[in-house]
Design an enzyme around this catalytic site. Structure first.
Site, PDB file in Angstrom:
ATOM      1  CG  HIS A  32       1.912  40.988   5.595  1.00 58.06           C
ATOM      2  ND1 HIS A  32       2.297  39.774   5.679  1.00 58.06           N
ATOM      3  CD2 HIS A  32       3.227  41.785   4.430  1.00 58.06           C
ATOM      4  CE1 HIS A  32       3.446  39.680   5.261  1.00 58.06           C
ATOM      5  NE2 HIS A  32       3.752  40.688   4.895  1.00 58.06           N
ATOM      6  CD  GLU A  65       1.093  34.946  10.688  1.00 64.45           C
ATOM      7  OE1 GLU A  65      -0.084  35.840  10.394  1.00 64.45           O
ATOM      8  OE2 GLU A  65       2.170  35.513  10.315  1.00 64.45           O
ATOM      9  CG  HIS A 123       2.596  39.140  10.565  1.00 60.78           C
ATOM     10  ND1 HIS A 123       2.050  39.310   9.169  1.00 60.78           N
ATOM     11  CD2 HIS A 123       3.136  39.398  11.000  1.00 60.78           C
ATOM     12  CE1 HIS A 123       4.326  40.103   9.064  1.00 60.78           C
ATOM     13  NE2 HIS A 123       4.070  40.359  10.008  1.00 60.78           N
TER      14      HIS A 123
END
Length: 371
Positions: free
Chosen positions: A164, A333, A257
């Site tokens: 992403h 994350e 991420h």
């Protein structure tokens, strides 16, 4: 002099609605060929001495509107050093307030990491005799997918970043991880290099990074839902990484991420998959325990539910790679906000914090491989 607002640079994203008496009303542009939006990055000129009020008026309809609560925007006077500034959210509008100390200021959702810095990172790494640099494929728009490899061992490790594109903390994480991996005086790094061949793919979604997208690649695809059966035309980036993995396997895969909403560092592991094998569950447990010991910013109390991903979960990197190769796979994350476990009032979660997390993760990687 009136304000000027632009985003005509790598990763830039904003649209001017109207200039106001004390700033501007703005909107974030959706991803190219996609519907997601949250990432912004723009320059304000003619700002010196002003009490700026910049209102992002479409924030309430963004991909993760809950992420604006408790969030503070990043600001820089030189597009290099970033800190946080006063930010408020209400009635669907994100309002950034800042007294401009310079004529030009940059504002961003998180500290940017542009293509020029990525290319310097790859070039400098490739100059080290311990590193092998290769191009393992090309993106939808024909850009190189870079891979850096080091280590002499038989185990195979993959570190994946920025599926992403707006999650730039993954690029800063890669800098920290590689810096430590190359430290000849570090016993953890030396042990990892001795037992494993470590591959870094630091920027998977390179088209989205250049275009200023939050999630989508050049075809508007979420690459982290393509790993089960990727489309070679719409997701060639995933096809390339999987083909490289197929040659040597994947004993450990760490997919890096950022999360827009949750103010914590956490992992989502392959142990949540109903198809996970006991060795994989045990490997994720070792990863968590070691990272808890290594990093005060990491925690395990808050994270995604086991149902995260829903019907699309089999296409996520962590699930698909674990099933395909039988190794241990985790998604790391990091927050766009601040970390409640290791808060920084000036910087929030930052490039420095991300790079340190990259260094800290080496202990967790070694715990999995040596377990």
């Amino acid at each position: 002099m009136s304000l000027e607002i632009d985003c005509a640079f790598d990763g830039g994203n904003i649209a001017l609605v109207a200039l106001t008496a004390d700033g501007a009303d703005l909107t974030i542009r959706p991803d190219s060929n996609g519907a997601w939006y949250q990432w912004f990055y723009f320059r304000v000129s003619g700002a010196a001495g002003r009490e700026l009020k910049l209102r992002i008026v479409n924030a309430g309809a963004s991909s993760y509107p809950d992420g604006w609560h408790g969030y503070r925007a990043c600001v820089s006077a030189d597009n290099q050093e970033w800190r946080r500034t006063d930010t408020r959210y209400g009635d669907g509008v994100l309002e950034i307030r800042h007294r401009a100390e310079a004529d030009q200021l940059w504002f961003a959702f998180f500290a940017p990491y542009d293509l020029a810095r990525h290319q310097r990172f790859v070039t400098q790494a490739a100059a080290n005799p311990a590193v092998t640099a290769s191009i393992i494929g090309r993106s939808v728009e024909g850009r190189d997918i870079d891979c850096l490899a080091l280590g002499e061992g038989m185990r195979s490790v993959w570190l994946i970043g920025r599926q992403h594109s707006g999650e730039t903390m993954a690029s800063w994480w890669m800098e920290g991880a590689l810096e430590r991996l190359l430290d000849d005086g570090d016993p953890v790094a030396a042990r990892l290099r001795a037992i494993a061949r470590i591959h870094l793919v630091p920027l998977v979604n390179i088209d989205g990074a250049v275009r200023g997208n939050l999630r989508g690649n050049g075809a508007g695809i979420d690459l982290n839902r393509q790993w089960h059966d990727p489309d070679p035309l719409k997701a060639p980036e995933v096809v390339a990484v999987l083909a490289a993995m197929d040659e040597i396997g994947a004993d450990l895969c760490l997919d890096v991420h950022g999360d827009e909403t949750i103010p914590h560092v956490f992992i989502d592991g392959c142990d949540a998959d109903p198809m996970a094998m006991p060795a994989q569950v045990a490997g994720v447990a070792r990863f968590k325990a070691a990272l808890l010991e290594a990093s005060p910013a990491f925690q395990t109390a808050v994270g995604y539910p086991v149902t995260y991903g829903g019907d699309a979960a089999p296409g996520m990197c962590t699930r698909a790679v674990a099933r395909r190769f039988g190794g241990v796979c985790v998604t790391l994350e990091m927050p766009f906000k601040d970390s409640l476990e290791a808060p920084d009032p000036a910087l929030g979660w930052s490039p420095k914090a991300s790079a340190q997390m990259g260094r800290n993760c080496l202990e967790a990687m070694l715990a999995v491989l040596d377990g």
